[in-house]
Motif scaffolding. Sequence first.
Motif, PDB file in Angstrom:
ATOM      1  N   ASP A 190      46.798 -29.345   2.582  1.00 37.02           N
ATOM      2  CA  ASP A 190      47.675 -29.210   1.630  1.00 37.02           C
ATOM      3  C   ASP A 190      46.975 -29.671   0.232  1.00 37.02           C
ATOM      4  O   ASP A 190      46.871 -30.895   0.040  1.00 37.02           O
ATOM      5  CB  ASP A 190      48.879 -30.039   2.003  1.00 37.02           C
ATOM      6  N   VAL A 191      46.805 -28.833  -0.433  1.00 35.12           N
ATOM      7  CA  VAL A 191      45.893 -29.233  -1.942  1.00 35.12           C
ATOM      8  C   VAL A 191      46.838 -30.095  -2.993  1.00 35.12           C
ATOM      9  O   VAL A 191      46.078 -30.840  -3.584  1.00 35.12           O
ATOM     10  CB  VAL A 191      45.322 -28.042  -2.670  1.00 35.12           C
ATOM     11  N   SER A 192      47.932 -30.039  -2.702  1.00 35.16           N
ATOM     12  CA  SER A 192      48.879 -30.987  -3.284  1.00 35.16           C
ATOM     13  C   SER A 192      48.644 -32.425  -2.917  1.00 35.16           C
ATOM     14  O   SER A 192      49.116 -33.330  -3.832  1.00 35.16           O
ATOM     15  CB  SER A 192      50.365 -30.588  -3.439  1.00 35.16           C
TER      16      SER A 192
ATOM     17  N   GLY B  96      41.308 -33.418  -4.794  1.00 37.16           N
ATOM     18  CA  GLY B  96      40.285 -32.684  -4.922  1.00 37.16           C
ATOM     19  C   GLY B  96      39.051 -32.982  -4.293  1.00 37.16           C
ATOM     20  O   GLY B  96      37.972 -32.382  -4.789  1.00 37.16           O
TER      21      GLY B  96
ATOM     22  N   VAL C  17      38.208 -18.607  -3.223  1.00 37.20           N
ATOM     23  CA  VAL C  17      39.067 -18.596  -4.412  1.00 37.20           C
ATOM     24  C   VAL C  17      38.322 -18.051  -5.813  1.00 37.20           C
ATOM     25  O   VAL C  17      38.590 -17.146  -6.297  1.00 37.20           O
ATOM     26  CB  VAL C  17      39.716 -19.656  -4.918  1.00 37.20           C
TER      27      VAL C  17
ATOM     28  N   SER D 290      39.503 -26.064  -3.378  1.00 43.11           N
ATOM     29  CA  SER D 290      40.406 -25.483  -4.300  1.00 43.11           C
ATOM     30  C   SER D 290      41.543 -26.377  -4.667  1.00 43.11           C
ATOM     31  O   SER D 290      42.066 -26.972  -3.893  1.00 43.11           O
ATOM     32  CB  SER D 290      40.914 -24.117  -3.535  1.00 43.11           C
ATOM     33  N   THR D 291      42.091 -26.208  -5.910  1.00 43.42           N
ATOM     34  CA  THR D 291      43.219 -27.257  -6.170  1.00 43.42           C
ATOM     35  C   THR D 291      44.331 -26.252  -6.484  1.00 43.42           C
ATOM     36  O   THR D 291      45.496 -26.728  -6.648  1.00 43.42           O
ATOM     37  CB  THR D 291      42.883 -27.846  -7.434  1.00 43.42           C
ATOM     38  N   THR D 292      44.287 -24.977  -5.904  1.00 44.68           N
ATOM     39  CA  THR D 292      45.414 -24.049  -6.028  1.00 44.68           C
ATOM     40  C   THR D 292      45.924 -23.331  -4.800  1.00 44.68           C
ATOM     41  O   THR D 292      46.789 -22.866  -4.581  1.00 44.68           O
ATOM     42  CB  THR D 292      45.296 -22.903  -7.246  1.00 44.68           C
ATOM     43  N   THR D 293      44.768 -23.126  -3.943  1.00 39.31           N
ATOM     44  CA  THR D 293      44.900 -22.386  -2.551  1.00 39.31           C
ATOM     45  C   THR D 293      44.682 -23.318  -1.358  1.00 39.31           C
ATOM     46  O   THR D 293      43.536 -23.622  -1.291  1.00 39.31           O
ATOM     47  CB  THR D 293      44.026 -21.149  -2.640  1.00 39.31           C
ATOM     48  N   ASP D 294      45.635 -23.471  -0.686  1.00 39.77           N
ATOM     49  CA  ASP D 294      45.352 -24.411   0.791  1.00 39.77           C
ATOM     50  C   ASP D 294      44.401 -23.897   1.551  1.00 39.77           C
ATOM     51  O   ASP D 294      44.178 -22.705   2.002  1.00 39.77           O
ATOM     52  CB  ASP D 294      46.697 -24.649   1.367  1.00 39.77           C
TER      53      ASP D 294
ATOM     54  N   LYS E 118      36.370 -23.152  -3.960  1.00 35.52           N
ATOM     55  CA  LYS E 118      36.277 -22.370  -5.341  1.00 35.52           C
ATOM     56  C   LYS E 118      34.857 -22.786  -5.891  1.00 35.52           C
ATOM     57  O   LYS E 118      34.637 -23.892  -5.605  1.00 35.52           O
ATOM     58  CB  LYS E 118      37.285 -22.485  -6.170  1.00 35.52           C
TER      59      LYS E 118
END
Length: 131
Positions: free
Chosen positions: A48-50, A54, A85, A96-100, A104
């Motif tokens: 879970d990137v949230s 990072g 990504v 990646s900071t947008t796609t679990d 990237k």
Amino acid sequence: LTTADGKRYRFVRYLGGAGSVAAVAGNAVGFYAPGGVSTGVTNDVTSDVSDTAGNLAGVLAGAPATGEYCWIQVGGPATIATTLVSGADGNMLTLSTTTDGTLKVAAAFTNSMGAVCIDASANIVMLQCPH
């Protein structure tokens, strides 16, 4: 840490994070940092990137349930389960900071780099994660 077939592995605990992201073998994981705020050294990881800061921890060797312990690959060649990504052969990669669960291109030297893209079309990377 343990080594097998020229690859390095680390024993960690998987957490689903705020989004309850299920573990998938071959997905990238970051060190668990609730809300993206690092609380220091941890052996907990998530896709879970949230809930990471990072920082790429490695790639899941299996698919544990949340709260279970498992192995992640942290060094050597690996095939990741998801398409990058962004990035191309030879690029340094980061979580990646947008796609679990994926990687990237590392766009800045301040990114936590942990892999190099070997073959983008086949999702093959060379891991060099901190241990």
